[in-house]
Scaffold this motif. Structure first.
Motif, PDB file in Angstrom:
ATOM      1  N   LEU A   1       0.830  -1.205   0.000  1.00  0.00           N
ATOM      2  CA  LEU A   1       0.000   0.000   0.000  1.00  0.00           C
ATOM      3  C   LEU A   1       0.865   1.256   0.000  1.00  0.00           C
ATOM      4  O   LEU A   1       0.566   2.236  -0.700  1.00  0.00           O
ATOM      5  N   GLU A   2       1.942   1.245   0.783  1.00  0.00           N
ATOM      6  CA  GLU A   2       2.824   2.414   0.844  1.00  0.00           C
ATOM      7  C   GLU A   2       3.453   2.720  -0.507  1.00  0.00           C
ATOM      8  O   GLU A   2       3.686   3.878  -0.855  1.00  0.00           O
ATOM      9  N   HIS A   3       3.715   1.663  -1.266  1.00  0.00           N
ATOM     10  CA  HIS A   3       4.282   1.868  -2.606  1.00  0.00           C
ATOM     11  C   HIS A   3       3.342   2.713  -3.459  1.00  0.00           C
ATOM     12  O   HIS A   3       3.783   3.655  -4.144  1.00  0.00           O
ATOM     13  N   TYR A   4       2.065   2.387  -3.429  1.00  0.00           N
ATOM     14  CA  TYR A   4       1.094   3.124  -4.257  1.00  0.00           C
ATOM     15  C   TYR A   4       0.863   4.533  -3.720  1.00  0.00           C
ATOM     16  O   TYR A   4       0.632   5.466  -4.504  1.00  0.00           O
ATOM     17  N   LYS A   5       0.932   4.703  -2.410  1.00  0.00           N
ATOM     18  CA  LYS A   5       0.783   6.052  -1.847  1.00  0.00           C
ATOM     19  C   LYS A   5       1.957   6.943  -2.273  1.00  0.00           C
ATOM     20  O   LYS A   5       1.765   8.103  -2.667  1.00  0.00           O
ATOM     21  N   GLU A   6       3.156   6.397  -2.179  1.00  0.00           N
ATOM     22  CA  GLU A   6       4.333   7.169  -2.586  1.00  0.00           C
ATOM     23  C   GLU A   6       4.305   7.459  -4.090  1.00  0.00           C
ATOM     24  O   GLU A   6       4.667   8.557  -4.534  1.00  0.00           O
ATOM     25  N   ALA A   7       3.861   6.467  -4.864  1.00  0.00           N
ATOM     26  CA  ALA A   7       3.767   6.666  -6.315  1.00  0.00           C
ATOM     27  C   ALA A   7       2.750   7.750  -6.646  1.00  0.00           C
ATOM     28  O   ALA A   7       2.941   8.538  -7.577  1.00  0.00           O
ATOM     29  N   ALA A   8       1.663   7.809  -5.872  1.00  0.00           N
ATOM     30  CA  ALA A   8       0.635   8.821  -6.113  1.00  0.00           C
ATOM     31  C   ALA A   8       1.201  10.220  -5.889  1.00  0.00           C
ATOM     32  O   ALA A   8       0.993  11.125  -6.709  1.00  0.00           O
ATOM     33  N   VAL A   9       1.903  10.409  -4.787  1.00  0.00           N
ATOM     34  CA  VAL A   9       2.478  11.724  -4.489  1.00  0.00           C
ATOM     35  C   VAL A   9       3.508  12.112  -5.541  1.00  0.00           C
ATOM     36  O   VAL A   9       3.617  13.280  -5.942  1.00  0.00           O
ATOM     37  N   LYS A  10       4.236  11.130  -6.029  1.00  0.00           N
ATOM     38  CA  LYS A  10       5.317  11.413  -6.972  1.00  0.00           C
ATOM     39  C   LYS A  10       4.832  11.536  -8.410  1.00  0.00           C
ATOM     40  O   LYS A  10       5.356  12.362  -9.175  1.00  0.00           O
ATOM     41  N   ASN A  11       3.819  10.743  -8.804  1.00  0.00           N
ATOM     42  CA  ASN A  11       3.480  10.612 -10.221  1.00  0.00           C
ATOM     43  C   ASN A  11       2.086  11.088 -10.613  1.00  0.00           C
ATOM     44  O   ASN A  11       1.843  11.303 -11.815  1.00  0.00           O
ATOM     45  N   TYR A  12       1.147  11.209  -9.663  1.00  0.00           N
ATOM     46  CA  TYR A  12      -0.221  11.572 -10.058  1.00  0.00           C
ATOM     47  C   TYR A  12      -0.217  12.947 -10.711  1.00  0.00           C
ATOM     48  O   TYR A  12       0.176  13.941 -10.094  1.00  0.00           O
ATOM     49  N   PRO A  13      -0.632  13.050 -11.975  1.00  0.00           N
ATOM     50  CA  PRO A  13      -0.500  14.315 -12.718  1.00  0.00           C
ATOM     51  C   PRO A  13      -1.182  15.508 -12.046  1.00  0.00           C
ATOM     52  O   PRO A  13      -0.665  16.624 -12.107  1.00  0.00           O
ATOM     53  N   GLU A  14      -2.332  15.286 -11.415  1.00  0.00           N
ATOM     54  CA  GLU A  14      -3.032  16.416 -10.801  1.00  0.00           C
ATOM     55  C   GLU A  14      -2.232  16.986  -9.623  1.00  0.00           C
ATOM     56  O   GLU A  14      -2.258  18.200  -9.389  1.00  0.00           O
ATOM     57  N   LEU A  15      -1.531  16.128  -8.895  1.00  0.00           N
ATOM     58  CA  LEU A  15      -0.663  16.627  -7.821  1.00  0.00           C
ATOM     59  C   LEU A  15       0.555  17.332  -8.408  1.00  0.00           C
ATOM     60  O   LEU A  15       1.014  18.345  -7.865  1.00  0.00           O
ATOM     61  N   GLN A  16       1.072  16.809  -9.500  1.00  0.00           N
ATOM     62  CA  GLN A  16       2.205  17.458 -10.156  1.00  0.00           C
ATOM     63  C   GLN A  16       1.811  18.831 -10.702  1.00  0.00           C
ATOM     64  O   GLN A  16       2.613  19.771 -10.688  1.00  0.00           O
ATOM     65  N   LYS A  17       0.587  18.962 -11.134  1.00  0.00           N
ATOM     66  CA  LYS A  17       0.105  20.255 -11.618  1.00  0.00           C
ATOM     67  C   LYS A  17       0.046  21.280 -10.482  1.00  0.00           C
ATOM     68  O   LYS A  17       0.309  22.473 -10.693  1.00  0.00           O
TER      69      LYS A  17
END
Length: 460
Positions: free
Chosen positions: A261-277
């Motif tokens: 689960l932590e892997h996907y949470k970290e990936a979300a913060v790092k890669n989710y385009p809306e957060l990157q925006k």
């Protein structure tokens, strides 16, 4: 006898359905994805927006270069341009006691021709703006990056949408087969109940119960047909097609090995385009602060101008001939001394905007992590439900077999058979729905962790 005829009839219907489907071209999930990627108008629109932003970026970079302009002026007056000093002449003649002021001559001076024409060049080159141009260029570069993230976000969302609608069709098709099987089974049960009633083995009420069951099964079968059409219409909309007639060949996605689960949470913060925006919006706000601070500095520019062509229109010897080409160069400085505290308040607005984005980023990260966690557990829940439902399906199949045989021997009621048949169909539909939810949850998990294309690895 019942089992043999029942399965033969169902087998014939299934074979007929499959033969009809194979006549049309199969549509795999990969084929559908490629079709969507090429033809979806939403994706075309965001790509066009990025192209527009790239041109804006190039246009703003042009502010760093000199501006060179050619100009031309041509005018015709209703009379020659001159200055008359005859009033002063007349005054002087009176002082000198001359009877005729004309004796002093005509005191008119020509200052310009009736026709005047100029043509030349002028140039301006800003050499210092306090950082205004640099911040404008950087801002447009950031906006181009935001456009790229918008494309990525749109692609990921469309993959999730495609998963939802593709497997909705798959679910509707499979549910249709289950409903068809139930209808055929209920019709056969009604046939058996009618024969048993005629032989006096069961009461008429048992045959009436079977008749009602056929009616209910037929209603659900017709509804299943409409569900197929609705699901295919939605899929056609995603693919920007008029209709979907192909048979869907990709099965539901199952048993995908997940990371922690932590892997996907970290990936979300790092890669989710809306957060990157949001991070890019912070950088854009920083440039906005720099732009407002630049208003406290002077603007300095080099300028120059030359007249290349003229018809010697000016008197006083300024232009002695049409061959003379006057020019001027210089440096200009503009500095705002007081603007009603406009610059001060605009700077505060920019700083406040930057600070608000920090709060939005923190909230967005928390929301996305929570959503990823919910999806992760939904996938695990679906896996557990599928294991339990497979056990229930095995039991329901055996129960139907036993009750069907008992009814034929007069040891079970019509209701017993109908309940067993209904229970088996419910379990089968629950399995299909759980497999559908598993596929959709997996696609959404990949989307919010910024890796939607991972889903394509598990489809054909």
């Amino acid at each position: 006898m019942f089992n043999t005829r029942n399965y033969l009839k169902f087998g014939f219907c299934l074979a007929l359905f499959l033969s009809q489907q194979t006549q049309a071209q199969d549509l795999s999930f990969t084929d559908a994805y490629n079709k969507m990627y090429l033809d979806n108008n939403t994706l075309k629109a965001v790509n066009k927006h990025k192209e527009t932003q790239e041109y804006v970026n190039k246009a703003v970079k042009g502010l760093r270069y000199p501006s060179l302009n050619a100009y031309g002026i041509g005018v015709v007056f209703d009379k020659k341009l001159d200055l008359s000093f005859n009033d002063a002449r007349n005054t002087l003649a009176g002082f000198l006691q001359l009877p005729d002021p004309g004796a002093l001559g005509d005191w008119k001076v020509q200052v310009g021709k009736k026709e005047m024409a100029f043509a030349g060049l002028n140039a301006t080159w800003p050499i210092f703006t306090g950082g205004k141009i640099n911040t404008a260029v950087k801002a447009t570069e950031i906006e181009t990056e935001i456009a790229e993230k918008t494309i990525e976000s749109t692609e990921n969302h469309l993959i999730s949408e495609l998963v939802t609608r593709y497997f909705q069709v798959k679910l509707a098709d499979e549910a249709y087969l289950v409903r068809q099987q139930v209808l055929d089974a209920m019709k056969h049960h009604l046939f058996n109940a009618t024969k048993l009633e005629e032989n006096g083995i069961i009461a008429p009420a048992e045959r009436l119960v079977a008749n009602v069951a056929v009616s209910e099964a037929n209603r659900e079968f017709l509804a299943a047909e409409k569900n197929i059409q609705l699901a295919r219409t939605a899929l056609a909309n995603t693919l920007d097609k008029d209709e979907i007639s192909e048979s869907l060949s990709t099965p539901f996605v199952k048993n995908v090995p997940l990371n922690t689960l932590e892997h996907y949470k970290e990936a979300a913060v790092k890669n989710y385009p809306e957060l990157q925006k949001i991070i890019l919006q912070k950088e854009l706000a920083d440039q906005g602060i720099k732009a407002k601070k630049a208003n406290y500095y002077p603007d300095i520019a080099i300028f120059g101008q030359t007249v290349l062509l003229h018809n010697d229109p000016i008197a006083f010897g300024i232009l002695e001939s049409a061959k003379q080409k006057p020019w001027v160069v210089g440096v200009g400085v503009t500095y705002n001394i007081f603007g009603g505290f406009k610059n001060k308040n605009e700077l505060k607005v920019a700083i406040s905007t930057r600070e608000s984005i920090d709060f939005l980023e923190a909230k967005a990260q928390k929301d996305v992590k929570t959503l990823v966690e919910n999806l992760y557990f939904e996938i695990q829940k679906s896996e557990e439900e599928l294991q339990n439902l497979k056990v229930q399906e095995e039991f329901a199949t055996e129960l139907l077999r036993v009750r069907t045989r008992a009814f034929a021997e007069g040891l079970a009621t019509s209701t017993d058979v109908i309940d067993a048949e209904t229970n088996l169909s419910v379990v089968k539909l629950l399995i299909l729905n759980t497999e559908y939810l598993y596929s959709v949850s997996l696609a959404n998990l990949f989307e919010f962790s910024g890796q939607s294309k991972e889903f394509l690895k598990y489809t054909n």
